[in-house]
Design a protein around this motif. Structure first.
Motif, PDB file in Angstrom:
ATOM      1  N   PHE A  90      12.661  -2.650 -18.538  1.00 50.78           N
ATOM      2  CA  PHE A  90      13.679  -2.283 -17.567  1.00 50.78           C
ATOM      3  C   PHE A  90      13.023  -2.087 -16.207  1.00 50.78           C
ATOM      4  O   PHE A  90      11.803  -2.010 -16.099  1.00 50.78           O
ATOM      5  CB  PHE A  90      14.407  -0.998 -17.996  1.00 50.78           C
ATOM      6  CG  PHE A  90      15.329  -1.190 -19.182  1.00 50.78           C
ATOM      7  CD1 PHE A  90      15.530  -2.449 -19.748  1.00 50.78           C
ATOM      8  CD2 PHE A  90      16.012  -0.126 -19.719  1.00 50.78           C
ATOM      9  CE1 PHE A  90      16.381  -2.634 -20.833  1.00 50.78           C
ATOM     10  CE2 PHE A  90      16.875  -0.290 -20.809  1.00 50.78           C
ATOM     11  CZ  PHE A  90      17.054  -1.550 -21.361  1.00 50.78           C
ATOM     12  N   GLN A  91      13.881  -1.974 -15.171  1.00 52.66           N
ATOM     13  CA  GLN A  91      13.304  -1.853 -13.831  1.00 52.66           C
ATOM     14  C   GLN A  91      12.462  -0.586 -13.704  1.00 52.66           C
ATOM     15  O   GLN A  91      11.383  -0.618 -13.137  1.00 52.66           O
ATOM     16  CB  GLN A  91      14.390  -1.939 -12.768  1.00 52.66           C
ATOM     17  CG  GLN A  91      14.653  -3.400 -12.408  1.00 52.66           C
ATOM     18  CD  GLN A  91      16.105  -3.719 -12.131  1.00 52.66           C
ATOM     19  OE1 GLN A  91      16.909  -2.825 -11.898  1.00 52.66           O
ATOM     20  NE2 GLN A  91      16.445  -4.988 -12.170  1.00 52.66           N
ATOM     21  N   ALA A  92      12.945   0.517 -14.259  1.00 48.14           N
ATOM     22  CA  ALA A  92      12.093   1.704 -14.345  1.00 48.14           C
ATOM     23  C   ALA A  92      11.284   1.509 -15.626  1.00 48.14           C
ATOM     24  O   ALA A  92      11.827   1.470 -16.719  1.00 48.14           O
ATOM     25  CB  ALA A  92      12.954   2.951 -14.442  1.00 48.14           C
ATOM     26  N   HIS A  93       9.966   1.323 -15.471  1.00 53.21           N
ATOM     27  CA  HIS A  93       9.174   0.854 -16.615  1.00 53.21           C
ATOM     28  C   HIS A  93       8.704   1.975 -17.536  1.00 53.21           C
ATOM     29  O   HIS A  93       8.286   1.740 -18.645  1.00 53.21           O
ATOM     30  CB  HIS A  93       7.985   0.043 -16.105  1.00 53.21           C
ATOM     31  CG  HIS A  93       7.302   0.761 -15.006  1.00 53.21           C
ATOM     32  ND1 HIS A  93       6.519   1.848 -15.243  1.00 53.21           N
ATOM     33  CD2 HIS A  93       7.360   0.599 -13.672  1.00 53.21           C
ATOM     34  CE1 HIS A  93       6.105   2.323 -14.089  1.00 53.21           C
ATOM     35  NE2 HIS A  93       6.606   1.590 -13.117  1.00 53.21           N
ATOM     36  N   TYR A  94       8.752   3.223 -17.043  1.00 51.79           N
ATOM     37  CA  TYR A  94       8.383   4.383 -17.866  1.00 51.79           C
ATOM     38  C   TYR A  94       6.990   4.288 -18.496  1.00 51.79           C
ATOM     39  O   TYR A  94       6.777   4.761 -19.601  1.00 51.79           O
ATOM     40  CB  TYR A  94       9.408   4.636 -18.979  1.00 51.79           C
ATOM     41  CG  TYR A  94      10.831   4.730 -18.504  1.00 51.79           C
ATOM     42  CD1 TYR A  94      11.236   5.776 -17.678  1.00 51.79           C
ATOM     43  CD2 TYR A  94      11.766   3.783 -18.872  1.00 51.79           C
ATOM     44  CE1 TYR A  94      12.552   5.862 -17.223  1.00 51.79           C
ATOM     45  CE2 TYR A  94      13.092   3.858 -18.419  1.00 51.79           C
ATOM     46  CZ  TYR A  94      13.462   4.897 -17.600  1.00 51.79           C
ATOM     47  OH  TYR A  94      14.753   4.980 -17.157  1.00 51.79           O
ATOM     48  N   LEU A  95       6.042   3.664 -17.803  1.00 49.27           N
ATOM     49  CA  LEU A  95       4.659   3.720 -18.310  1.00 49.27           C
ATOM     50  C   LEU A  95       4.158   5.146 -18.092  1.00 49.27           C
ATOM     51  O   LEU A  95       4.523   5.798 -17.106  1.00 49.27           O
ATOM     52  CB  LEU A  95       3.762   2.753 -17.530  1.00 49.27           C
ATOM     53  CG  LEU A  95       4.016   1.262 -17.766  1.00 49.27           C
ATOM     54  CD1 LEU A  95       3.337   0.440 -16.674  1.00 49.27           C
ATOM     55  CD2 LEU A  95       3.536   0.822 -19.140  1.00 49.27           C
ATOM     56  N   LEU A 162      14.042  -7.606 -28.002  1.00 54.06           N
ATOM     57  CA  LEU A 162      13.479  -7.311 -26.686  1.00 54.06           C
ATOM     58  C   LEU A 162      14.618  -7.333 -25.673  1.00 54.06           C
ATOM     59  O   LEU A 162      15.368  -8.309 -25.601  1.00 54.06           O
ATOM     60  CB  LEU A 162      12.440  -8.375 -26.302  1.00 54.06           C
ATOM     61  CG  LEU A 162      11.829  -8.186 -24.910  1.00 54.06           C
ATOM     62  CD1 LEU A 162      10.886  -6.992 -24.887  1.00 54.06           C
ATOM     63  CD2 LEU A 162      11.080  -9.437 -24.467  1.00 54.06           C
ATOM     64  N   LEU A 163      14.758  -6.244 -24.916  1.00 60.45           N
ATOM     65  CA  LEU A 163      15.781  -6.160 -23.878  1.00 60.45           C
ATOM     66  C   LEU A 163      15.083  -6.214 -22.531  1.00 60.45           C
ATOM     67  O   LEU A 163      14.152  -5.428 -22.289  1.00 60.45           O
ATOM     68  CB  LEU A 163      16.541  -4.838 -23.998  1.00 60.45           C
ATOM     69  CG  LEU A 163      17.313  -4.638 -25.300  1.00 60.45           C
ATOM     70  CD1 LEU A 163      17.836  -3.202 -25.381  1.00 60.45           C
ATOM     71  CD2 LEU A 163      18.478  -5.632 -25.387  1.00 60.45           C
ATOM     72  N   ALA A 164      15.513  -7.116 -21.687  1.00 65.42           N
ATOM     73  CA  ALA A 164      14.830  -7.265 -20.401  1.00 65.42           C
ATOM     74  C   ALA A 164      15.849  -7.298 -19.270  1.00 65.42           C
ATOM     75  O   ALA A 164      16.796  -8.082 -19.307  1.00 65.42           O
ATOM     76  CB  ALA A 164      13.993  -8.545 -20.401  1.00 65.42           C
ATOM     77  N   ASP A 165      15.650  -6.421 -18.289  1.00 66.57           N
ATOM     78  CA  ASP A 165      16.533  -6.376 -17.127  1.00 66.57           C
ATOM     79  C   ASP A 165      15.806  -7.057 -15.973  1.00 66.57           C
ATOM     80  O   ASP A 165      14.812  -6.528 -15.477  1.00 66.57           O
ATOM     81  CB  ASP A 165      16.846  -4.905 -16.793  1.00 66.57           C
ATOM     82  CG  ASP A 165      18.050  -4.783 -15.886  1.00 66.57           C
ATOM     83  OD1 ASP A 165      18.597  -5.822 -15.465  1.00 66.57           O
ATOM     84  OD2 ASP A 165      18.454  -3.640 -15.600  1.00 66.57           O
ATOM     85  N   GLU A 166      16.273  -8.217 -15.569  1.00 66.28           N
ATOM     86  CA  GLU A 166      15.649  -8.980 -14.477  1.00 66.28           C
ATOM     87  C   GLU A 166      14.135  -9.097 -14.683  1.00 66.28           C
ATOM     88  O   GLU A 166      13.357  -8.648 -13.828  1.00 66.28           O
ATOM     89  CB  GLU A 166      15.920  -8.290 -13.131  1.00 66.28           C
ATOM     90  CG  GLU A 166      17.334  -8.412 -12.663  1.00 66.28           C
ATOM     91  CD  GLU A 166      17.654  -9.788 -12.091  1.00 66.28           C
ATOM     92  OE1 GLU A 166      16.727 -10.595 -11.878  1.00 66.28           O
ATOM     93  OE2 GLU A 166      18.828 -10.063 -11.911  1.00 66.28           O
TER      94      GLU A 166
END
Ligand SMILES: Nc1ncnc2c1ncn2[C@@H]1O[C@H](COP(=O)(O)OP(=O)(O)OP(=O)(O)O)[C@@H](O)[C@H]1O
Length: 226
Positions: A90-95, A162-166
């Motif tokens: 996702f755009q906020a990657h939360y690493l 796998l869910l991918a936003d842009e």
């Protein structure tokens, strides 16, 4: 015997208070199937991804994940299913900022209950051009590099979905192409993919392209080069 679809959604409704976002939405996705979702800004694509990630509940309808009814799952079980079977880019990657890229990947595998394979992690990092960055912390990486590190973390545990936003949104053409190659090469990752994109040339690399319009998923109707 026919395999249970990975995702079955029927009559799904979701509204933020008075703002109706998803209305009578249906989606069936087989194991290993790769689809792209397009739609105008505000159509509800991110909301749908969050529901698919079991991060957001819905108001009405049926959603089975690999045969399990999501609305009846306890919170702990939802977290378990997400950690083991769902990878998110996702755009906020939360690493996690105080862990290195490699440590972030290993931790995601541990949380999924899958031992991290160091050779595979090295290979995935190389595939996205991050060979030199495994020992760096996320804050030492650019936004695009963090996004690619997020993809490696999502794929290393070999999720069912796998869910991918842009996924190629803020990447140059070459790097974006590499990211897509990684997501779509069955030799590297054989699970299902649902990617939201605004770019037709990206969408055309998927098995199916759906448009989210008026709260429902519909077949995208331009002619798709194969
Ligand atoms: N927390 C919220 N409270 C109220 N309305 C919201 C909330 N989050 C999103 N919305 C509204 O829900 C609708 C769908 O938003 P969503 O972010 O899912 O759209 P999107 O298709 O992903 O858009 P974009 O392509 O611009 O990212 C929009 O009209 C948005 O304004």
């Amino acid at each position: 015997m026919e395999q249970t679809p990975l995702i079955q959604m029927q009559g799904l409704r979701f509204a933020y208070g008075p703002v109706s976002v998803l209305a009578d939405l249906g989606l069936t996705l087989g194991h290993g199937e790769r689809i792209a979702i397009m739609g105008r800004s505000g159509a509800g694509k991110s909301t749908l991804l969050h529901i698919l990630a079991l991060l957001q509940s819905f108001n009405e309808g049926r959603f089975l994940f690999d045969g399990e009814a999501v609305d009846t799952l306890e919170r702990g079980r939802k977290e378990e299913v997400r950690a083991r079977h769902i990878g998110m880019v996702f755009q906020a990657h939360y690493l996690i900022p105080y862990l290195t890229v490699e440590e972030n990947v290993v931790l995601a595998c541990e949380l999924a209950g899958v031992p991290a394979d160091p050779n595979q992690v090295t290979h995935l990092l190389a595939c996205v051009g991050l060979t030199e960055r495994g020992k760096h912390r996320p804050t030492q990486l650019s936004g695009g590099e963090q996004q690619r590190a997020g993809l490696v973390r999502a794929l290393a545990k070999q999720p069912l979905l796998l869910l991918a936003d842009e996924p190629t949104g803020n990447l140059d053409v070459e790097t974006g192409g590499r990211v897509l190659d990684l997501m779509l090469d069955p030799a590297i990752y054989a699970g299902a993919v649902i990617a939201v994109t605004h770019q037709p040339e990206v969408a055309n690399r998927f098995d199916r392209v759906l448009a989210l319009r008026d709260g429902r998923l519909q077949y995208q109707t331009w002619e798709q080069p194969r």
